[in-house]
Motif scaffolding. Structure first.
Motif, PDB file in Angstrom:
ATOM      1  N   LYS A   1      80.968  21.721  37.759  1.00 22.00           N
ATOM      2  CA  LYS A   1      80.825  22.674  36.650  1.00 22.00           C
ATOM      3  C   LYS A   1      79.408  22.625  36.046  1.00 22.00           C
ATOM      4  O   LYS A   1      78.763  23.663  35.864  1.00 22.00           O
ATOM      5  CB  LYS A   1      81.873  22.328  35.576  1.00 22.00           C
ATOM      6  CG  LYS A   1      81.995  23.359  34.517  1.00 22.00           C
ATOM      7  CD  LYS A   1      83.445  23.789  34.356  1.00 22.00           C
ATOM      8  CE  LYS A   1      83.502  24.884  33.336  1.00 22.00           C
ATOM      9  NZ  LYS A   1      83.910  26.134  33.826  1.00 22.00           N
ATOM     10  N   ASP A   2      78.916  21.414  35.754  1.00 27.13           N
ATOM     11  CA  ASP A   2      77.629  21.293  35.054  1.00 27.13           C
ATOM     12  C   ASP A   2      76.528  20.688  35.909  1.00 27.13           C
ATOM     13  O   ASP A   2      75.504  20.273  35.387  1.00 27.13           O
ATOM     14  CB  ASP A   2      77.809  20.407  33.801  1.00 27.13           C
ATOM     15  CG  ASP A   2      78.826  21.022  32.869  1.00 27.13           C
ATOM     16  OD1 ASP A   2      78.743  22.235  32.643  1.00 27.13           O
ATOM     17  OD2 ASP A   2      79.732  20.283  32.419  1.00 27.13           O
ATOM     18  N   ARG A   3      76.747  20.609  37.188  1.00 23.35           N
ATOM     19  CA  ARG A   3      75.722  19.970  38.040  1.00 23.35           C
ATOM     20  C   ARG A   3      75.201  20.950  39.087  1.00 23.35           C
ATOM     21  O   ARG A   3      75.993  21.555  39.810  1.00 23.35           O
ATOM     22  CB  ARG A   3      76.309  18.739  38.745  1.00 23.35           C
ATOM     23  CG  ARG A   3      76.682  17.628  37.770  1.00 23.35           C
ATOM     24  CD  ARG A   3      77.307  16.461  38.516  1.00 23.35           C
ATOM     25  NE  ARG A   3      77.594  15.350  37.614  1.00 23.35           N
ATOM     26  CZ  ARG A   3      78.712  15.249  36.890  1.00 23.35           C
ATOM     27  NH1 ARG A   3      79.661  16.159  36.980  1.00 23.35           N
ATOM     28  NH2 ARG A   3      78.880  14.218  36.079  1.00 23.35           N
ATOM     29  N   PRO A   4      73.875  21.055  39.224  1.00 22.58           N
ATOM     30  CA  PRO A   4      73.308  21.991  40.211  1.00 22.58           C
ATOM     31  C   PRO A   4      73.343  21.399  41.622  1.00 22.58           C
ATOM     32  O   PRO A   4      72.315  21.121  42.235  1.00 22.58           O
ATOM     33  CB  PRO A   4      71.867  22.169  39.717  1.00 22.58           C
ATOM     34  CG  PRO A   4      71.556  20.881  39.024  1.00 22.58           C
ATOM     35  CD  PRO A   4      72.836  20.350  38.456  1.00 22.58           C
TER      36      PRO A   4
ATOM     37  N   GLN B   1      79.345  31.019  44.987  1.00 18.84           N
ATOM     38  CA  GLN B   1      78.951  30.681  43.615  1.00 18.84           C
ATOM     39  C   GLN B   1      79.948  31.291  42.642  1.00 18.84           C
ATOM     40  O   GLN B   1      80.727  32.185  43.000  1.00 18.84           O
ATOM     41  CB  GLN B   1      77.536  31.198  43.333  1.00 18.84           C
ATOM     42  CG  GLN B   1      77.418  32.710  43.426  1.00 18.84           C
ATOM     43  CD  GLN B   1      75.977  33.194  43.334  1.00 18.84           C
ATOM     44  OE1 GLN B   1      75.034  32.407  43.266  1.00 18.84           O
ATOM     45  NE2 GLN B   1      75.801  34.508  43.346  1.00 18.84           N
TER      46      GLN B   1
ATOM     47  N   ASN C   1      80.744  30.670  36.122  1.00 17.01           N
ATOM     48  CA  ASN C   1      80.996  29.594  35.154  1.00 17.01           C
ATOM     49  C   ASN C   1      80.598  28.206  35.656  1.00 17.01           C
ATOM     50  O   ASN C   1      80.885  27.211  34.999  1.00 17.01           O
ATOM     51  CB  ASN C   1      82.487  29.541  34.786  1.00 17.01           C
ATOM     52  CG  ASN C   1      82.941  30.849  34.189  1.00 17.01           C
ATOM     53  OD1 ASN C   1      82.113  31.628  33.710  1.00 17.01           O
ATOM     54  ND2 ASN C   1      84.231  31.110  34.247  1.00 17.01           N
ATOM     55  N   TYR C   2      79.998  28.156  36.853  1.00 18.38           N
ATOM     56  CA  TYR C   2      79.670  26.847  37.440  1.00 18.38           C
ATOM     57  C   TYR C   2      78.194  26.780  37.804  1.00 18.38           C
ATOM     58  O   TYR C   2      77.643  27.736  38.352  1.00 18.38           O
ATOM     59  CB  TYR C   2      80.488  26.601  38.717  1.00 18.38           C
ATOM     60  CG  TYR C   2      81.956  26.406  38.463  1.00 18.38           C
ATOM     61  CD1 TYR C   2      82.520  25.135  38.470  1.00 18.38           C
ATOM     62  CD2 TYR C   2      82.785  27.497  38.208  1.00 18.38           C
ATOM     63  CE1 TYR C   2      83.883  24.959  38.239  1.00 18.38           C
ATOM     64  CE2 TYR C   2      84.137  27.332  37.964  1.00 18.38           C
ATOM     65  CZ  TYR C   2      84.681  26.059  37.982  1.00 18.38           C
ATOM     66  OH  TYR C   2      86.019  25.886  37.753  1.00 18.38           O
ATOM     67  N   ARG C   3      77.557  25.630  37.526  1.00 18.91           N
ATOM     68  CA  ARG C   3      76.176  25.437  37.975  1.00 18.91           C
ATOM     69  C   ARG C   3      76.147  25.082  39.461  1.00 18.91           C
ATOM     70  O   ARG C   3      75.190  25.382  40.160  1.00 18.91           O
ATOM     71  CB  ARG C   3      75.512  24.307  37.187  1.00 18.91           C
ATOM     72  CG  ARG C   3      75.139  24.712  35.786  1.00 18.91           C
ATOM     73  CD  ARG C   3      74.322  23.618  35.136  1.00 18.91           C
ATOM     74  NE  ARG C   3      72.937  23.634  35.590  1.00 18.91           N
ATOM     75  CZ  ARG C   3      72.067  22.653  35.399  1.00 18.91           C
ATOM     76  NH1 ARG C   3      72.431  21.571  34.771  1.00 18.91           N
ATOM     77  NH2 ARG C   3      70.822  22.754  35.819  1.00 18.91           N
TER      78      ARG C   3
ATOM     79  N   ARG D   1      77.520  24.875  43.528  1.00 21.22           N
ATOM     80  CA  ARG D   1      77.998  25.819  44.546  1.00 21.22           C
ATOM     81  C   ARG D   1      78.932  25.099  45.506  1.00 21.22           C
ATOM     82  O   ARG D   1      78.901  23.872  45.602  1.00 21.22           O
ATOM     83  CB  ARG D   1      76.818  26.349  45.361  1.00 21.22           C
ATOM     84  CG  ARG D   1      75.908  27.245  44.555  1.00 21.22           C
ATOM     85  CD  ARG D   1      74.738  27.655  45.409  1.00 21.22           C
ATOM     86  NE  ARG D   1      73.979  28.720  44.753  1.00 21.22           N
ATOM     87  CZ  ARG D   1      72.991  29.371  45.316  1.00 21.22           C
ATOM     88  NH1 ARG D   1      72.618  29.081  46.553  1.00 21.22           N
ATOM     89  NH2 ARG D   1      72.358  30.332  44.670  1.00 21.22           N
TER      90      ARG D   1
END
Ligand code: SAM
Length: 326
Positions: free
Chosen positions: A180-183, A236, A239-241, A243
């Protein structure tokens, strides 16, 4: 640029620097790495030979190097190998594929040496399942290493997760939450049959298609593939950073976009993950016969087959992927 007889171009070389692995992944080396009896079988390319190989391939248009194994972090000169690869004129990207061994302690040094991209293999985010697949309890340390890589700002961080019916095919919720919060791109790889894992393959292989439908149902959207894209179909979500990727080697047309060559830890140039023994170029690497080497490589690449024959149950000479680096 190295080109085969089907017009595929190769600017990406995967270099295996050892075939030793410290993990016991059930689909790869379930009994651990078995030490060969003869010493010569354990004589892997030296860092000088690796640098010579990278220079020769760079002169033929190679732009990206991935260091792999076995487990590459087992080698004590890994940081120097990264540095030597990165210093070669023409090499734009140096990447590594690792099981996360020594990641937490060494990622800073690898980054300083020139590492651009990191792929870490994590088959489950559940510590118990992780242990039953790999035989190790290192999940927490590996995840801390991944966080560090993100803080250091590596160009790309990816997680590889082999899709296994019994183990991780149901762990999607937990994985998506982590993304969710990690690229980070998390790529599910369909289990591939090798010479050694036939029974396990028959029990555990599951197609990525069901997962693809599931992702689409949850609002994940396919990303258009670039011309130099890797083997994964990527998705992608607004709502998510992170993939999600799917690598489905059993799908029709999978090999049409193949853009990689492989060099084994003993100096065999291999044209396919599931091909033959390959062309041994170690003599030329040791003696730095760049011109002769270039000619041999160019001619050999022309003999690459259109596709692997995995669907026919033929995995070539590959007993397990630690032999060749995945
Ligand atoms: N030791 C490193 C690692 O674990 O990433 C590099 C070598 S490992 C052979 C490279 C990748 O191949 C890992 O992501 C591993 O999970 C994957 N792999 C190994 N055997 C496989 C198989 N039979 N099918 C699909 N992926 C496999």
């Amino acid at each position: 640029m190295l080109t085969d007889s089907f017009g595929r171009q190769f600017e990406y070389l995967r270099v295996s620097i050892t075939d030793v692995c410290n993990y016991r992944c059930q689909y790869c080396l379930p009994n651990g790495y078995l030490k060969p009896t003869s010493k010569t079988q354990r004589e892997f390319l030296s860092k000088e030979e690796i640098a010579n190989a990278v220079a020769s391939f760079a002169a033929l248009g190679t732009r990206k190097i991935r260091i792999t194994g076995g487990e590459p972090a087992i080698r004590s000169d890994l940081t120097e190998i990264i540095q030597r690869c990165k210093q070669v004129s023409g090499i734009e990207t140096v990447a590594i594929t690792t099981n996360g061994y020594r990641l937490e302690n060494n990622i800073r040094a690898w980054h300083q040496a020139g590492l651009d991209r990191l792929n870490v293999s994590i088959d489950s985010f559940d510590p118990r399942l992780f242990h039953s697949i790999t035989g190790h309890n290192h999940l927490e340390s590996i995840l801390r290493g991944v966080e560090q890589a993100l803080e250091l700002g590596l160009e790309k961080v990816k997680i590889n997760s082999v899709l296994l019916r019994q183990f991780n095919a149901q762990g999607l919720e937990q994985i998506l939450h982590w993304l969710k919060d990690r690229p980070v791109t998390l790529r599910f790889i369909e289990l591939m049959q090798t010479g050694d894992n036939l029974r396990f393959f028959e029990q555990q292989h599951v197609s990525g298609q069901a997962l693809e439908f599931d992702l689409l149902k949850r609002g994940w959207q396919p990303i258009a593939r670039g011309s130099t894209a890797g083997p994964a179909k990527e998705f992608q979500h607004p709502n998510y950073r992170g993939r999600v990727g799917l690598i489905m080697p059993y799908e029709k047309g999978f090999c049409e976009t193949c853009n990689r060559l492989r060099l084994s830890a003993k100096g065999d140039l291999q044209l396919c993950l599931f091909g033959e023994q390959g062309l041994n170029i170690r003599n030329e690497l040791t003696n730095q016969n760049h011109q002769i080497l270039a000619k041999r490589i160019v001619e050999y690449v022309k003999t690459k087959q259109a596709a692997h024959s995995l669907k026919q149950g033929n995995s070539g000479v590959t007993r397990h992927l630690a032999m060749i680096g995945g």
